[in-house]
Design a protein around this motif. Structure first.
Motif, PDB file in Angstrom:
ATOM      1  N   MET A   1     -21.857 -48.880 -35.300  1.00 54.33           N
ATOM      2  CA  MET A   1     -22.924 -49.767 -34.825  1.00 54.33           C
ATOM      3  C   MET A   1     -23.799 -50.204 -35.993  1.00 54.33           C
ATOM      4  O   MET A   1     -24.045 -49.427 -36.918  1.00 54.33           O
ATOM      5  CB  MET A   1     -23.771 -49.050 -33.766  1.00 54.33           C
ATOM      6  N   ALA A   2     -24.290 -51.425 -35.959  1.00 56.72           N
ATOM      7  CA  ALA A   2     -25.119 -51.956 -37.041  1.00 56.72           C
ATOM      8  C   ALA A   2     -26.403 -51.153 -37.169  1.00 56.72           C
ATOM      9  O   ALA A   2     -26.963 -50.697 -36.176  1.00 56.72           O
ATOM     10  CB  ALA A   2     -25.440 -53.423 -36.769  1.00 56.72           C
ATOM     11  N   PRO A   3     -26.889 -50.953 -38.401  1.00 62.03           N
ATOM     12  CA  PRO A   3     -28.125 -50.189 -38.598  1.00 62.03           C
ATOM     13  C   PRO A   3     -29.328 -50.878 -37.971  1.00 62.03           C
ATOM     14  O   PRO A   3     -29.359 -52.106 -37.826  1.00 62.03           O
ATOM     15  CB  PRO A   3     -28.259 -50.106 -40.124  1.00 62.03           C
ATOM     16  N   LEU A   4     -30.307 -50.058 -37.620  1.00 54.97           N
ATOM     17  CA  LEU A   4     -31.504 -50.542 -36.930  1.00 54.97           C
ATOM     18  C   LEU A   4     -32.724 -50.362 -37.819  1.00 54.97           C
ATOM     19  O   LEU A   4     -32.976 -49.253 -38.319  1.00 54.97           O
ATOM     20  CB  LEU A   4     -31.691 -49.772 -35.620  1.00 54.97           C
ATOM     21  N   ILE A   5     -33.473 -51.437 -38.018  1.00 54.48           N
ATOM     22  CA  ILE A   5     -34.733 -51.388 -38.766  1.00 54.48           C
ATOM     23  C   ILE A   5     -35.845 -51.872 -37.846  1.00 54.48           C
ATOM     24  O   ILE A   5     -35.756 -52.955 -37.267  1.00 54.48           O
ATOM     25  CB  ILE A   5     -34.682 -52.258 -40.033  1.00 54.48           C
ATOM     26  N   THR A   6     -36.886 -51.066 -37.704  1.00 55.84           N
ATOM     27  CA  THR A   6     -38.082 -51.521 -37.000  1.00 55.84           C
ATOM     28  C   THR A   6     -39.096 -52.018 -38.016  1.00 55.84           C
ATOM     29  O   THR A   6     -39.092 -51.598 -39.179  1.00 55.84           O
ATOM     30  CB  THR A   6     -38.725 -50.408 -36.157  1.00 55.84           C
ATOM     31  N   LEU A   7     -39.967 -52.909 -37.563  1.00 59.85           N
ATOM     32  CA  LEU A   7     -41.053 -53.401 -38.408  1.00 59.85           C
ATOM     33  C   LEU A   7     -42.376 -53.239 -37.687  1.00 59.85           C
ATOM     34  O   LEU A   7     -42.498 -53.573 -36.503  1.00 59.85           O
ATOM     35  CB  LEU A   7     -40.855 -54.870 -38.783  1.00 59.85           C
ATOM     36  N   MET A   8     -43.350 -52.720 -38.399  1.00 63.99           N
ATOM     37  CA  MET A   8     -44.712 -52.628 -37.887  1.00 63.99           C
ATOM     38  C   MET A   8     -45.663 -53.006 -39.019  1.00 63.99           C
ATOM     39  O   MET A   8     -45.616 -52.417 -40.099  1.00 63.99           O
ATOM     40  CB  MET A   8     -45.037 -51.211 -37.403  1.00 63.99           C
ATOM     41  N   THR A   9     -46.496 -54.021 -38.771  1.00 65.21           N
ATOM     42  CA  THR A   9     -47.405 -54.495 -39.806  1.00 65.21           C
ATOM     43  C   THR A   9     -48.716 -54.968 -39.183  1.00 65.21           C
ATOM     44  O   THR A   9     -48.852 -55.057 -37.968  1.00 65.21           O
ATOM     45  CB  THR A   9     -46.801 -55.684 -40.597  1.00 65.21           C
ATOM     46  N   ASP A  10     -49.639 -55.318 -40.067  1.00 63.28           N
ATOM     47  CA  ASP A  10     -50.875 -55.986 -39.649  1.00 63.28           C
ATOM     48  C   ASP A  10     -50.850 -57.450 -40.076  1.00 63.28           C
ATOM     49  O   ASP A  10     -51.894 -58.086 -40.217  1.00 63.28           O
ATOM     50  CB  ASP A  10     -52.100 -55.271 -40.239  1.00 63.28           C
ATOM     51  N   ARG A  33     -29.895 -54.850 -37.338  1.00 55.68           N
ATOM     52  CA  ARG A  33     -30.613 -55.209 -36.111  1.00 55.68           C
ATOM     53  C   ARG A  33     -32.095 -54.916 -36.322  1.00 55.68           C
ATOM     54  O   ARG A  33     -32.444 -53.879 -36.880  1.00 55.68           O
ATOM     55  CB  ARG A  33     -30.107 -54.389 -34.923  1.00 55.68           C
ATOM     56  N   PHE A  34     -32.961 -55.816 -35.878  1.00 53.68           N
ATOM     57  CA  PHE A  34     -34.406 -55.630 -36.019  1.00 53.68           C
ATOM     58  C   PHE A  34     -35.046 -55.355 -34.661  1.00 53.68           C
ATOM     59  O   PHE A  34     -34.645 -55.944 -33.648  1.00 53.68           O
ATOM     60  CB  PHE A  34     -35.073 -56.895 -36.586  1.00 53.68           C
ATOM     61  N   VAL A  35     -36.035 -54.494 -34.673  1.00 52.46           N
ATOM     62  CA  VAL A  35     -36.961 -54.333 -33.547  1.00 52.46           C
ATOM     63  C   VAL A  35     -38.365 -54.465 -34.115  1.00 52.46           C
ATOM     64  O   VAL A  35     -38.730 -53.733 -35.045  1.00 52.46           O
ATOM     65  CB  VAL A  35     -36.802 -52.979 -32.839  1.00 52.46           C
ATOM     66  N   ASP A  36     -39.138 -55.399 -33.595  1.00 55.53           N
ATOM     67  CA  ASP A  36     -40.532 -55.544 -34.016  1.00 55.53           C
ATOM     68  C   ASP A  36     -41.396 -54.643 -33.141  1.00 55.53           C
ATOM     69  O   ASP A  36     -41.584 -54.929 -31.950  1.00 55.53           O
ATOM     70  CB  ASP A  36     -40.972 -56.999 -33.870  1.00 55.53           C
ATOM     71  N   ILE A  37     -41.923 -53.571 -33.720  1.00 56.69           N
ATOM     72  CA  ILE A  37     -42.840 -52.716 -32.959  1.00 56.69           C
ATOM     73  C   ILE A  37     -44.098 -53.510 -32.643  1.00 56.69           C
ATOM     74  O   ILE A  37     -44.470 -53.683 -31.484  1.00 56.69           O
ATOM     75  CB  ILE A  37     -43.160 -51.432 -33.744  1.00 56.69           C
ATOM     76  N   THR A  38     -44.749 -54.005 -33.666  1.00 50.82           N
ATOM     77  CA  THR A  38     -45.880 -54.931 -33.519  1.00 50.82           C
ATOM     78  C   THR A  38     -46.257 -55.446 -34.899  1.00 50.82           C
ATOM     79  O   THR A  38     -46.041 -54.762 -35.908  1.00 50.82           O
ATOM     80  CB  THR A  38     -47.102 -54.274 -32.858  1.00 50.82           C
ATOM     81  N   HIS A  39     -46.813 -56.646 -34.924  1.00 47.06           N
ATOM     82  CA  HIS A  39     -47.410 -57.184 -36.150  1.00 47.06           C
ATOM     83  C   HIS A  39     -48.883 -57.494 -35.905  1.00 47.06           C
ATOM     84  O   HIS A  39     -49.489 -58.260 -36.658  1.00 47.06           O
ATOM     85  CB  HIS A  39     -46.641 -58.424 -36.601  1.00 47.06           C
ATOM     86  N   LEU A  40     -49.436 -56.880 -34.860  1.00 43.25           N
ATOM     87  CA  LEU A  40     -50.817 -57.129 -34.469  1.00 43.25           C
ATOM     88  C   LEU A  40     -51.703 -55.905 -34.645  1.00 43.25           C
ATOM     89  O   LEU A  40     -52.728 -55.772 -33.975  1.00 43.25           O
ATOM     90  CB  LEU A  40     -50.862 -57.623 -33.015  1.00 43.25           C
ATOM     91  N   ILE A  41     -51.306 -54.995 -35.541  1.00 44.85           N
ATOM     92  CA  ILE A  41     -52.243 -53.937 -35.938  1.00 44.85           C
ATOM     93  C   ILE A  41     -53.483 -54.622 -36.517  1.00 44.85           C
ATOM     94  O   ILE A  41     -53.359 -55.567 -37.306  1.00 44.85           O
ATOM     95  CB  ILE A  41     -51.599 -53.017 -36.994  1.00 44.85           C
ATOM     96  N   PRO A  42     -54.685 -54.216 -36.120  1.00 45.97           N
ATOM     97  CA  PRO A  42     -55.872 -54.846 -36.715  1.00 45.97           C
ATOM     98  C   PRO A  42     -55.815 -54.789 -38.245  1.00 45.97           C
ATOM     99  O   PRO A  42     -55.358 -53.783 -38.814  1.00 45.97           O
ATOM    100  CB  PRO A  42     -57.023 -53.995 -36.159  1.00 45.97           C
TER     101      PRO A  42
END
Length: 262
Positions: A1-10, A33-42
């Motif tokens: 299975m393709a590797p999974l990278i999550t992203l979390m940023t502000d 494969r990407f999963v965006d946790i959130t990019h809306l951290i203050p």
């Protein structure tokens, strides 16, 4: 299975920063494969970023690479690190962002990112997410051994992770405010168990007493304030069908105190 990278940023959603990081990763490892946790951290809110990451990392499968960038010290002498813990990987700045991971995972192993062959050729002093962290995550996803990233390092664990436990009180603080206006604190259920007092508690936000400890947000009539254990086992202060942060005028860093009922 393709590797999974999550992203979390502000970084938010209106600029090119997140897209640039994904582009760098895909240029090295197109099968990711990407999963965006959130990019809306203050902006610059390391505490809330640490809490958000802690709240969801265990839901991901082994081998997941978490690329987390909340980095007010970018370009300074703050270190760049990678952590191996819980059969997953965490990449980002050593500024306290991974404090909860290190607190939860006693066997965590950390490496200082010093193998410059894994970085982009040109490194901006203001965008290590694109030029250091993203390519390292991509190379790791492509099979680069973890121990080749750099030497062992003892990463930073910030003092706000644990409340202060005393004989008569347990003192914590507000970590942040969630989407619903719930006030999330750094006091976890396990801290109260360590304190030895799991019932008959009085809870104060600064000098305001929280009147009811409940099981769910809907235990009280709409508009009534309450405290409860949230889904991540952190103490929360809420208002039934309302906004507790507005109700109490709460802000990150406000003091939260638990006391034994007389």
């Amino acid at each position: 299975m393709a590797p999974l990278i999550t992203l979390m940023t502000d970084f938010g959603l209106q600029d090119s920063y997140v897209a640039a990081m994904k582009g760098v990763v895909l240029g090295i490892m197109p099968e990711v494969r990407f999963v965006d946790i959130t990019h809306l951290i203050p902006p610059q809110d390391i505490r809330w970023g640490s809490y958000v990451l802690k709240s969801c990392y265990a839901d991901f499968p082994p081998g997941t690479i978490h690329l987390a960038v909340v980095d007010p010290g970018v370009g300074t002498h703050r270190r760049a690190i990678a952590i191996q813990a819980a059969r997953q990987f965490f990449i980002g700045p050593d500024n306290g962002l991974f404090s909860y991971i290190l607190e939860e995972e006693a066997s965590a192993e950390a490496r200082l990112l010093e193998n410059r062959t894994l970085f982009r050729d040109t490194i901006s002093s203001t965008f290590h997410g694109r030029d250091i962290f993203a390519p390292v995550a991509a190379h790791l996803a492509a099979g680069t051994p973890f121990d080749s990233l750099g030497p062992f390092v003892n990463p930073l664990v910030s003092s706000w992770v644990r409340p202060t436990i005393a004989a008569s009180s347990l003192d914590g603080e507000v970590l942040g405010i969630d989407r619903f206006g719930n006030i999330v604190t750094n006091i976890q259920r396990k801290h109260v168990a360590e304190w030895g007092q799991e019932s008959a508690l009085e809870i104060f936000l600064e000098n305001q007493k929280i009147p009811v400890f409940a099981l769910t947000y809907a235990d009280l009539f709409p508009g009534r304030p309450l405290a409860l254990w949230g889904s991540s086992d952190h103490l929360e202060i809420a208002v039934s069908q309302g906004n507790a942060a507005a109700f109490y005028g709460a802000r990150p860093g406000d003091r939260v105190r638990l006391m034994r009922q007389a």
